[in-house]
Design a protein around this motif. Structure first.
Motif, PDB file in Angstrom:
ATOM      1  N   HIS A 289      -6.981   5.587   2.290  1.00 44.49           N
ATOM      2  CA  HIS A 289      -7.692   5.318   3.545  1.00 44.49           C
ATOM      3  C   HIS A 289      -6.752   4.760   4.613  1.00 44.49           C
ATOM      4  O   HIS A 289      -7.132   4.671   5.787  1.00 44.49           O
ATOM      5  CB  HIS A 289      -8.842   4.331   3.304  1.00 44.49           C
ATOM      6  CG  HIS A 289      -8.414   3.010   2.728  1.00 44.49           C
ATOM      7  ND1 HIS A 289      -7.900   2.886   1.459  1.00 44.49           N
ATOM      8  CD2 HIS A 289      -8.411   1.751   3.252  1.00 44.49           C
ATOM      9  CE1 HIS A 289      -7.613   1.620   1.216  1.00 44.49           C
ATOM     10  NE2 HIS A 289      -7.921   0.912   2.302  1.00 44.49           N
ATOM     11  N   ILE A 290      -5.537   4.394   4.226  1.00 44.30           N
ATOM     12  CA  ILE A 290      -4.567   3.835   5.166  1.00 44.30           C
ATOM     13  C   ILE A 290      -3.386   4.779   5.379  1.00 44.30           C
ATOM     14  O   ILE A 290      -2.911   4.954   6.507  1.00 44.30           O
ATOM     15  CB  ILE A 290      -4.051   2.464   4.662  1.00 44.30           C
ATOM     16  CG1 ILE A 290      -5.183   1.433   4.628  1.00 44.30           C
ATOM     17  CG2 ILE A 290      -2.906   1.950   5.541  1.00 44.30           C
ATOM     18  CD1 ILE A 290      -4.776   0.089   4.060  1.00 44.30           C
TER      19      ILE A 290
ATOM     20  N   PRO B 168       0.821  -1.210   0.000  1.00 42.41           N
ATOM     21  CA  PRO B 168       0.000   0.000   0.000  1.00 42.41           C
ATOM     22  C   PRO B 168       0.861   1.269   0.000  1.00 42.41           C
ATOM     23  O   PRO B 168       1.882   1.343   0.683  1.00 42.41           O
ATOM     24  CB  PRO B 168      -0.794  -0.121   1.311  1.00 42.41           C
ATOM     25  CG  PRO B 168      -0.830  -1.582   1.600  1.00 42.41           C
ATOM     26  CD  PRO B 168       0.484  -2.109   1.123  1.00 42.41           C
TER      27      PRO B 168
ATOM     28  N   THR C 290      -2.539   4.647  -3.762  1.00 39.33           N
ATOM     29  CA  THR C 290      -3.449   3.515  -3.965  1.00 39.33           C
ATOM     30  C   THR C 290      -4.324   3.220  -2.750  1.00 39.33           C
ATOM     31  O   THR C 290      -5.386   2.631  -2.872  1.00 39.33           O
ATOM     32  CB  THR C 290      -2.650   2.238  -4.298  1.00 39.33           C
ATOM     33  OG1 THR C 290      -1.766   1.942  -3.196  1.00 39.33           O
ATOM     34  CG2 THR C 290      -1.837   2.425  -5.563  1.00 39.33           C
ATOM     35  N   HIS C 291      -3.852   3.617  -1.557  1.00 40.80           N
ATOM     36  CA  HIS C 291      -4.573   3.324  -0.308  1.00 40.80           C
ATOM     37  C   HIS C 291      -4.676   4.585   0.552  1.00 40.80           C
ATOM     38  O   HIS C 291      -4.155   4.628   1.676  1.00 40.80           O
ATOM     39  CB  HIS C 291      -3.855   2.222   0.472  1.00 40.80           C
ATOM     40  CG  HIS C 291      -3.910   0.870  -0.167  1.00 40.80           C
ATOM     41  ND1 HIS C 291      -3.219   0.566  -1.324  1.00 40.80           N
ATOM     42  CD2 HIS C 291      -4.575  -0.269   0.199  1.00 40.80           C
ATOM     43  CE1 HIS C 291      -3.456  -0.698  -1.642  1.00 40.80           C
ATOM     44  NE2 HIS C 291      -4.268  -1.225  -0.750  1.00 40.80           N
TER      45      HIS C 291
ATOM     46  N   ASP D 149      -9.705  -3.563  11.809  1.00 43.65           N
ATOM     47  CA  ASP D 149      -8.579  -3.184  10.948  1.00 43.65           C
ATOM     48  C   ASP D 149      -7.228  -3.762  11.353  1.00 43.65           C
ATOM     49  O   ASP D 149      -6.193  -3.337  10.829  1.00 43.65           O
ATOM     50  CB  ASP D 149      -8.452  -1.662  10.798  1.00 43.65           C
ATOM     51  CG  ASP D 149      -9.640  -1.056  10.063  1.00 43.65           C
ATOM     52  OD1 ASP D 149     -10.196  -1.747   9.190  1.00 43.65           O
ATOM     53  OD2 ASP D 149     -10.004   0.091  10.370  1.00 43.65           O
TER      54      ASP D 149
END
Length: 480
Positions: free
Chosen positions: A18-19, A11, A15-16, A265
């Motif tokens: 949200h992280i 990640p 691309t991520h 998570d």
């Protein structure tokens, strides 16, 4: 719609989102922090040979983990080597991080830092369309530099040539490498072994102790990650307690814990959990978790989760029926009293070993008062008798690994920024005929995760219920 032209093997913010935020290699941890970690470790290496006129050049080699297979082609879940991950944040297998301060290599292999004269280089799996079709994207050398902020990157198969070039340009250098750990046997054979056997170095030193001295003190970002990991485990463990009932299969409780952690998570459980009903709790690392827990027994559950590389480690013991028997409560309250007292000792004044010795003293007094042990006298080894009721240590360091930084001695004074697990308990096997029958077959452990500060520790897991009245109230409320 934005089309991404690059693919990565882990990640990234593009691309991520949200992280990860921009500038982070892994959640909360920036490229700058990873760079500082590398410089800190390299500085320790330099200091160890400070004043040595014959040694100027150092090269540190950190292999990644490799994929392991249950059977071809079924892999086990991959977990990156901790030291490699700590220094690079790179998550692909079959990679190597090299730190060096050479000024003799070709310019393409060195970008010397003004602080330490250090260059950081990654060797990573090459981009391969066919392999990526089956196993997912790879970052490749360019992607590795973009993700991690190292000074340079090359394909993994170039490592042997790089090390050969290094040995041709140097002599009396120090190789820093975990030779005993055998972290990646294939990469060891593919170039590292020959590099060492050429014998042009002054000596070979282990990397492990240097990295552990840095890792044991957590940065603010690492404390955030640890708090999140502990919060997830605490909430999940309470859900398991509420879910339990007489006749439950231990395996259901393990599954419930994993479900609740992933739902919050976590990437995985931190280790195979102990879910032990009744007398099975007296097996310290019981992990079969396949028995039925009848009403009247207690459950001892030792479990934690991993959140972006950082682990939690909690233990709670509770009655499967929702109510403690008088004997169970008597022993439970004893362990809880001891735990609260030893937690107050977890300050920079003391070591884990001193906390352990104090805990044994407290446990001995409590066991004598309950009539489970005789008073101390010259005819018996009192400490040995106490250890029959408590055969393990009071605690350990905690972080990226559950038993983190194992080369750090428990005789080291605790320092602000350390995170530890503290786990007093009492174990009375069913065949312990020297104690009254009502106490036999009971095992209790209460484990919390603590952040050491300048004064009293912060109990990171204080959200996880452990007061016996609160446990009974919570379980009663869940049943109603």
């Amino acid at each position: 719609m934005t089309v991404l032209n690059r693919s990565f093997g882990q990640p990234v913010a593009q691309t991520h989102p949200h992280i990860l935020k921009q500038g982070e290699v892994t959640p909360f941890v920036t490229k700058e922090e990873y760079s500082q970690r590398r410089h800190n470790v390299f500085n320790l290496a330099l200091k160890q040979f400070e004043g040595s006129k014959n040694v100027k050049d150092h090269i540190m080699i950190f292999p990644s983990a490799y994929k392991m297979f249950m059977t071809i082609p079924i892999p086990y879940p991959f977990r990156q080597n901790t030291d490699f991950s700590y220094l690079s944040g790179f998550q692909e297998a079959d990679s190597v991080l090299v730190l060096h301060n050479s000024q003799k290599l070709p310019v393409s292999h060195r970008t010397l830092s003004p602080e330490t004269g250090m260059t950081s280089v990654l060797f990573v799996p090459r981009k391969d369309t066919h392999a990526e079709l089956w196993d997912g994207e790879r970052s490749g050398p360019h992607g590795a530099v973009e993700i991690t902020g190292v000074d340079g990157a090359y394909n993994s198969e170039d490592l042997g040539q790089f090390l050969q070039q290094y040995s041709e340009h140097h002599a009396n250098y120090v190789i820093w490498y975990d030779i005993e750990g055998n972290v990646h046997p294939q990469l060891h054979r593919a170039g590292i072994e020959d590099f060492i056997l050429q014998g042009r170095q002054k000596c070979v030193e282990t990397t492990t102790r240097s990295v552990h001295r840095i890792r044991v003190i957590k940065s603010p970002a690492e404390v955030q990650l640890m708090q999140k990991s502990v919060d997830i485990a605490s909430e999940s463990l309470e859900e398991v307690m509420k879910f339990s009932y007489p006749g439950v299969n231990e395996a259901y409780l393990e599954a419930k814990m994993e479900f609740e952690c992933v739902l919050r998570d976590a990437q995985m459980l931190a280790y195979p959990p102990v879910v032990a009903g009744g007398n099975r709790g007296n097996t310290i690392h019981y992990t079969r978790n396949n028995q039925i827990v009848p009403g009247g027994d207690m459950i001892l559950m030792d479990a934690g989760c991993e959140y972006h590389g950082f682990t939690s480690d909690l233990t709670r013991t509770w009655p499967v029926s929702g109510r403690f028997s008088p004997v169970q409560r008597r022993l439970y309250e004893m362990v809880l009293r001891i735990q609260l007292k030893v937690i107050s000792l977890c300050t920079p004044e003391f070591t884990l070993e001193q906390v352990y010795v104090y805990m044994l003293h407290l446990l001995g007094e409590e066991l004598v008062s309950l009539g489970l042990m005789k008073k101390k006298d010259k005819s018996s080894n009192h400490a040995e008798e106490i250890r029959k009721f408590y055969p393990h240590h009071i605690g350990h360091y905690l972080g990226m690994d559950v038993h983190d930084t194992p080369t750090m001695s428990r005789h080291t004074k605790l320092k602000p920024g350390m995170i530890i697990a503290i786990e007093p308990g009492v174990y009375i096997p069913a065949d312990r005929t020297s104690v009254p029958e009502q106490y036999r077959g009971i095992a209790i452990r209460i484990e919390d995760n603590l952040l050491i500060t300048e004064s009293q520790p912060i109990v990171l897991s204080d959200k996880c219920v452990k007061d016996p009245d609160h446990i009974e109230e919570m379980m009663a409320a869940a049943k109603s």
